[in-house]
Scaffold this motif. Structure first.
Motif, short mmCIF file in Angstrom:
data_model
loop_
_atom_site.label_atom_id
_atom_site.label_comp_id
_atom_site.label_asym_id
_atom_site.label_seq_id
_atom_site.Cartn_x
_atom_site.Cartn_y
_atom_site.Cartn_z
N SER A 288 0.85 -1.18 0.00
CA SER A 288 0.00 0.00 0.00
C SER A 288 0.89 1.23 0.00
CB SER A 288 -0.89 -0.01 1.24
OG SER A 288 -0.99 1.29 1.77
N GLN B 193 -11.82 -6.44 -10.68
CA GLN B 193 -11.25 -5.88 -9.47
C GLN B 193 -9.77 -5.54 -9.68
OE1 GLN B 193 -13.62 -5.29 -7.46
NE2 GLN B 193 -12.24 -4.03 -6.26
N GLN B 194 -9.09 -6.45 -10.35
CA GLN B 194 -7.67 -6.19 -10.65
C GLN B 194 -7.52 -4.94 -11.50
OE1 GLN B 194 -5.78 -9.54 -12.50
NE2 GLN B 194 -6.47 -10.93 -10.89
N TYR C 124 -9.39 -2.35 -11.45
CA TYR C 124 -9.50 -1.18 -10.58
C TYR C 124 -8.17 -0.89 -9.90
CZ TYR C 124 -14.53 -0.65 -10.91
OH TYR C 124 -15.79 -0.41 -11.36
N GLU C 125 -7.53 -1.94 -9.42
CA GLU C 125 -6.24 -1.75 -8.77
C GLU C 125 -5.23 -1.18 -9.75
OE1 GLU C 125 -5.15 -2.09 -5.62
OE2 GLU C 125 -7.27 -2.26 -5.11
N ARG C 126 -5.29 -1.71 -10.97
CA ARG C 126 -4.30 -1.34 -11.98
C ARG C 126 -4.44 0.13 -12.40
NH1 ARG C 126 -1.08 0.39 -14.33
NH2 ARG C 126 0.00 -0.11 -16.26
N LYS D 150 -5.67 2.65 -10.82
CA LYS D 150 -5.61 3.66 -9.78
C LYS D 150 -4.40 4.58 -9.97
CE LYS D 150 -4.69 2.87 -5.22
NZ LYS D 150 -4.87 2.03 -4.03
N THR E 65 -9.63 2.15 -0.75
CA THR E 65 -8.55 2.04 0.23
C THR E 65 -8.24 3.39 0.85
OG1 THR E 65 -7.53 1.31 -1.81
CG2 THR E 65 -6.73 0.34 0.24
#
Lengths: 443, 797
Positions: A242, B297-298, B300-302, B304, B333
């Protein structure tokens, strides 16, 4: 992705250029736009958003040097595409005219129309590359004297204070020939970092971020290939971690969270030796944008102390410590702190020997301001005092510019220009600057 | 150029008044026109510049048209350009004058300098004079074949311009076919890109009245073509890349390999410095992976990181556009970090925001985890906010109760002081009494301290929870329930008093009735009244990377139909036509233009006739004879016997009473009597629209559709027929696989009381989502049952 119209309006709402590409938007769109922007809500302070819709027409605008660059369309287009396009058009025109302002526009409007015709055809973007446009555009720019204008672009910050940089370089047209004859072969690479730091009341760093750009402007003839080498210990991405646990990673090296590159940049050897190779197109463009949340040493530490001295009186001590090398000089520093609404009076004490400093209490917005023309580590004042206020003040915020210094430690190790001949040795300018974006210390 | 009329209204004193200057110019131009003297081009340039500068500030210089054209016989390209600029501005207003220019432009189209050929062709096509189109055909035809790519680029756009001047001329000359072949074979990327743009526009506009155009439009989305573009995307400039990415968004991948191939091809586009390219890529990724929850979902992470970089690297205006999109995506997050913030208000707000997301979103799993982590932080205000959220979450997603209950059970009620949080905890204690071993004792404890409980809301909840707990675990709760009821009846607060008394009496009357009233089987709440309609949210999400995100409105709310862009999703829902069903013996289901603008929002009278004529063959058209229908409806309404045979009012309506605290407990409908529907019901589409707007959603549910039903759905009309046989009539329908949308209505047999239903069937998930609006809301559950029964029989032999 169809644009109906493009126009540029002055601050007073005059048409400077106007091009209708598709004849779909009713007449009077410039007035409609200007009225809307000028009187956005009754509240005079509320600024119009960059995109709004009036009677089915979408108006996009960006403000560049006080001019409105506007596009209209009836289609539900990608907003970032149009805004990006407007910004690019402004940049292309600036590349051609050298300087961007109402005057240079009016003197060169035929050239501007020529550019606009090649940039957009029937609402579709054709190209925004100054390089490509050069082969289609024939009018010679009428260059206006740079002395008459305000520095407006980010590169202008280099011209403040630092003598080693040619102040006029950024205002040269990339296409116009120098009246004195041959144009100077030179290239500018600027590393511009905007930093955001939030300190907790106890002086710890809560958040810190660097938004950086490597900006290039090339006046090299014949478009030679260029290689830029960055730090070898440069890393990109923080893996699965993070962004918030970076404090545990005080490892060496420069770690960027993320970055992006200009189209012309080839990354063939970037993974192995951290070099970027590119054939720079004419004009100004960002080679690379990057973002970093790795821990870095903030250039200033801010410490604020409030002591209540009686029921309706308080004493504030603001201490600022410069933490950069002694040969670096920061300039145009201001420190601001909002005071409670019922503050009636504030008095100041500056450290003895504080030359070039000014402190003020702005009655209207209850803002305490302290400005310093320039400061280096030796000359830096440590504190000053304000009294007569109670709590509920703060936070303290700072703005500053530090030329020839960057906090990320990202460096251009070398700038290699493919040689045309042994005598070919153009000027290379690699310049660094750090600016405060949001520099806040809580109380 | 500014329209002369507009700017001349504001003459600035410094500007020349016009008349005499223009006359001056005219004579000077005349002198130069015939001259061959050296240096004459320079003088011409100065004069031309003057003309154009007058034109810009709004002085009418059309009177020098002839002179300008005469002077343009030159090889000086700068002069030519200025002349073209001038001509383009005045030709439309002066068709006679433009005839003059045709000649010289046509000649220039054959110039040996490709630059002049291109410029002349562009000017020629920009004249926008309908009666001159025949002069365009020759130059355009040769322009498309020109060996210079600059000329071809201009010719391609020229074809599009011609189409807008005279569509039939363009089609008859078979230019689209030429463009198609250029698109596939030309070596120049910009020519290819312009072909794509032109064809998209032409076919989209043609598609409304030509089957062939429909097919051509579809063929732009074929797999080979998509890969043809994507494989060489880097050859295109950034703007053309956006065009291609916009096309790719509409592509329906054949399988997961297909999806991954495309994502791998485009991965590096996320690192582009141009925000438009990045956002267009993000949209492709999000759309492609919609069906693959994990990969989605991945993604979305990618995305960001690239988006955050864009926010900080562009101008404020660009950041605004990106931030609007981030607002939609919400970086969860990030929000969660704030929950631990020292600033209590920020912490609270961020928890609320997380909860809002949980109630609307997609990945509930992860969010529940986070919420439970909040509870473990053991900060009073965090716990308080979170409890309220967990309660709402459980109401919507009861399947999470086990995970939540174990954590919630561990919370000491002593640590919770805020009424809302306390009420939430008590609600959960009552609702899940069977799963929480301590529930009766915690409640007992709370009831013992009745006097100290200052919030009426909490006391109301306490009463209800005690009741619910009693039904589940009577021996353990009986005593405290007694105390609670006694305390409640003695309570000075009117609502508390009334509720306690009511509970007491209903218990006295019949314990089982009481249970049915107070603790009916739980039904998941699919939509909370205060959240933005999820339909609109989804719609905006579909229109990612467009203005819809900025305005937070779907495009139909701010754009005319014809301007929604060639591949807008909202249009696509209607792009496959479901032809009006005609069944002879009953009143035919009335179909009409059912894009949501008509259905939901606009009270404007649409031009019906126009809709009819111009939309033939497009999705939702259907006969629309309102006068006829309404008269039929009247007739029907009168003819219906006023028998009171079937009222579906359930015997008790405790809505109001329970509504004080537990408003979502649906009115109990113990085995609702079967609702009889009017087989010959009729409803004016206009009336439907109006009702749909006015009535609240009284019920919203999701049903599974059996496989046979899904199979039968390949012919959507069959569902319409099927439902009609159950007296549920279709008023509008549309969509294509996998998403079908229907609007149905039904009417009670005995009285003119209508049920309106929106039914969205996703054939890949085999789910039907229905929203029911009813005149008589107490019977909407009964209607839904009828609907579900009818739907479940769909496809069965």
């Amino acid at each position: 992705m169809m644009i109906s119209q493009f126009f540029v309006l002055s601050q007073r709402g005059d048409n400077i250029v106007f091009r209708d590409y598709r004849a779909e938007v009713p007449k009077g769109s410039t007035e409609t736009f200007f009225r809307k922007v000028k009187f956005w809500k009754e509240d005079a302070n509320a600024e119009a958003p960059p995109i709004f819709n009036v009677d089915g027409v979408n108006y996009f605008h960006v403000k560049v040097v006080g001019l409105y660059f506007v596009a209209t369309t009836r289609v539900n287009v990608s907003p970032s595409l149009v805004l990006e396009l407007l910004q690019r058009i402004a940049r292309v025109i600036k590349d051609y005219l050298g300087v961007l302002n109402e005057d240079s526009f009016r003197k060169n409007f035929v050239l501007v129309y020529e550019l606009l015709d090649e940039v957009i055809d029937f609402g579709y973007v054709q190209t925004t590359s100054t390089e490509v446009l050069k082969s289609y555009v024939f009018n010679e720019p009428i260059v206006i004297a740079p002395a008459r204008l305000q520095p407006i672009d980010p590169a202008a910050i280099f011209t403040q204070g630092a003598k080693r940089m040619p102040g006029t370089a950024v205002t040269k047209s990339v296409v116009a020939n120098d009246p004195s004859g041959r144009r100077r072969e030179e290239i500018f690479v600027d590393i511009i970092e905007k930093i955001s730091v939030t300190f907790s009341s106890s002086g710890y760093i809560l958040t810190s971020e660097i938004d950086g750009t490597i900006q290039m402007k090339s006046y090299l003839s014949g478009n030679p290939e260029i290689r830029i080498a960055l730090n070898e210990d440069l890393n990109i991405g923080r893996g699965g971690r993070s962004v918030y646990d970076y404090r545990s990673s005080s490892g060496s090296g420069v770690i960027l969270d993320d970055c992006n590159f200009h189209e012309s940049v080839r990354l063939d050897s970037f993974d192995s030796d951290r070099t970027l190779s590119l054939v720079p197109p004419d004009g100004e463009f960002p080679v690379m944008n990057y973002r970093m949340t790795q821990e870095f040493k903030p250039p200033f530490h801010v410490n604020t102390l409030i002591e209540e001295a009686g029921r309706l009186k308080a004493e504030v001590i603001i201490k600022i410590r410069a933490e950069f090398p002694s040969d670096i000089i920061a300039n145009t520093i201001t420190v601001q702190m909002p005071l409670p609404n019922f503050t009636s009076r504030a008095s100041f004490e500056l450290e003895p020997g504080a030359a070039g400093q000014k402190s003020d209490f702005k009655e209207t917005n209850k803002m305490l301001e302290w400005s310093l023309k320039k400061a280096s580590v030796e000359s830096f004042p440590r504190s000053f005092m304000v009294s007569n206020i109670t709590k509920e003040a703060g936070p303290v915020s700072m703005t500053f510019t530090i030329p020839m210094y960057n906090v990320s430690k990202l460096q251009v190790k070398y700038l290699q220009i493919a040689k045309k001949s042994s005598s070919y040795n153009p000027y290379r300018w690699v310049r660094y600057v750090t600016q405060a974006n949001s520099y806040v210390a809580r109380i | 150029m500014p329209p002369p009329a507009a700017s001349s209204r504001y003459p600035s004193p410094s500007q020349p008044s016009g008349k005499s200057e223009v006359t001056d110019l005219k004579s000077q131009l005349r002198q130069l026109a015939g001259s061959r003297a050296p240096g004459v081009d320079d003088s011409k340039r100065d004069l031309f510049k003057k003309v154009i500068s007058y034109m810009t500030i709004g002085i009418d210089v059309s009177s020098v048209f002839g002179e300008m054209v005469m002077c343009s016989a030159t090889s000086d390209i700068v002069l030519k350009k200025m002349c073209y600029l001038y001509v383009g501005n005045y030709a439309k207003g002066n068709p006679d004058l433009s005839l003059l220019t045709i000649n010289f432009l046509q000649r220039d189209c054959k110039d040996e300098d490709p630059m002049i050929r291109g410029l002349a062709l562009r000017s020629l096509c920009s004249l926008r004079v309908p009666n001159l189109v025949e002069y365009l055909l020759g130059p355009l035809g040769s322009g498309l074949k020109d060996n210079n790519s600059y000329v071809r680029t201009i010719a391609v756009t020229g074809v599009l311009k011609l189409y807008h001047i005279s569509a039939s001329t363009c089609i008859d000359a078979e230019f689209p076919a030429t463009l198609k072949s250029l698109m596939l074979h030309d070596s120049d990327a910009q020519v290819v890109a312009n072909c794509l743009a032109a064809l998209q526009e032409i076919w989209s506009l043609e598609a409304s009245h030509s089957e062939e155009a429909c097919r051509e439009k579809e063929s732009l989305l074929s797999k080979p073509l998509i890969y043809y573009f994507l494989n060489r995307i880097k050859e295109f400039n950034e703007w053309a890349q956006c065009l291609i990415l916009e096309l790719a968004v509409k592509y329906v991948p054949s399988d997961s390999n297909d999806i991954f191939d495309i994502m791998n091809l485009l991965e590096d586009r996320l690192q582009h410095a141009n925000g438009a390219v990045v956002l267009a890529t993000v949209k492709v990724f999000l759309q492609l992976t919609l069906s693959m929850t994990d990969v989605h979902q991945q993604v979305y992470e990618r995305i960001k990181s690239p988006l955050l970089t864009l926010v900080s690297s562009g101008s404020p205006e660009q950041s605004y556009a990106i931030l609007s999109h981030l607002h939609l995506l919400v970086v969860l997050t990030e929000l969660c970090e704030y929950a631990a913030n020292v600033d209590i208000e920020i912490a609270r707000e961020s928890i609320r925001a997380v909860g809002k997301i949980a109630l609307q979103q997609y990945d509930v799993n992860a969010i529940v985890d986070r919420l439970l982590q909040f509870l473990e932080m053991e900060k009073d205000y965090v716990t308080a906010e979170t409890l309220v959220l967990v309660k709402d979450l459980l109401r919507k997603h009861p399947q999470w109760s086990h995970d939540c209950i174990s954590v919630v059970g561990g919370i000491s009620s002593k640590n919770i002081q805020e009424p809302k949080a306390k009420a939430a905890l008590i609600w959960m204690l009552g609702e899940y009494a069977q799963d929480m071993s301590d529930a009766p004792y915690i409640l007992e404890n709370l009831i013992e301290n009745w006097e100290e409980e200052h919030s009426a809301e909490v006391r109301l909840h306490l009463l209800t929870a005690a009741m619910k707990c009693f039904f589940k675990r009577a021996p353990e709760t009986q005593k405290s329930l007694g105390i609670a009821l006694a305390a409640g009846i003695a309570d000075f607060h009117q609502d508390v008093h009334d509720r306690a008394l009511f509970y007491y009496r209903v218990l006295q009357y019949d314990v089982h009735v009481a249970e049915r009233v107070v603790s009916p089987p739980q039904q998941a709440v699919s939509a909370f009244a205060d959240t933005q309609s999820s339909e609109i949210k989804d719609r905006i999400f579909d229109e990612f990377n467009s203005l819809s995100v900025i305005y937070q409105k779907p495009s139909y709310m701010f754009t005319d139909k014809e301007h929604r862009g060639p591949f807008e999703f909202s249009d696509e829902l209607g792009s496959t036509s479901i032809t009006p069903e005609v069944s002879s013996d009953i009143v035919p289901a009335q179909q009409f233009e059912a894009n949501d603008k008509d259905l939901l929002l606009s009270t404007d009278e649409k031009d019906d006739n126009k809709g009819l004529s111009s939309n033939n063959g497009s999705a939702y058209t259907a006969p629309y004879e309102s006068s006829n229908i309404s008269s039929q409806m009247q007739e029907l309404a009168i003819s219906g016997p006023a028998a009171s045979a079937t009222t579906t009012q359930s015997s008790f309506d405790f809505d109001d009473l329970l509504g004080l605290g537990l408003s979502t407990a649906p009115a109990p409908t113990p085995s609702p009597p079967l609702l009889k529907l009017n087989a010959r019901a009729a409803l004016d589409p206009r009336a439907f629209q109006q009702k749909w707007r006015q009535l609240p959603i009284s019920l919203s549910q999701e049903y599974s559709v059996n496989p046979q039903g899904i199979a039968a759905l390949t012919v959507p009309q069959s569902l319409i027929k099927h439902m009609q046989s159950h007296s549920i009539h279709c008023i509008a329908s549309g969509g294509q696989s996998p998403n079908f949308k229907f609007f149905f209505f039904a009417q009670k047999e005995a009285e003119p009381s209508d049920y309106l239903t929106e039914c969205i069937i996703n054939s890949s998930s085999a789910k039907a989502q229905i929203k029911v609006k009813a005149d008589d809301q107490s019977t909407s559950q009964a209607f839904a049952t009828v609907f579900e029964t009818a739907l479940s029989k769909f496809g069965m032999p």
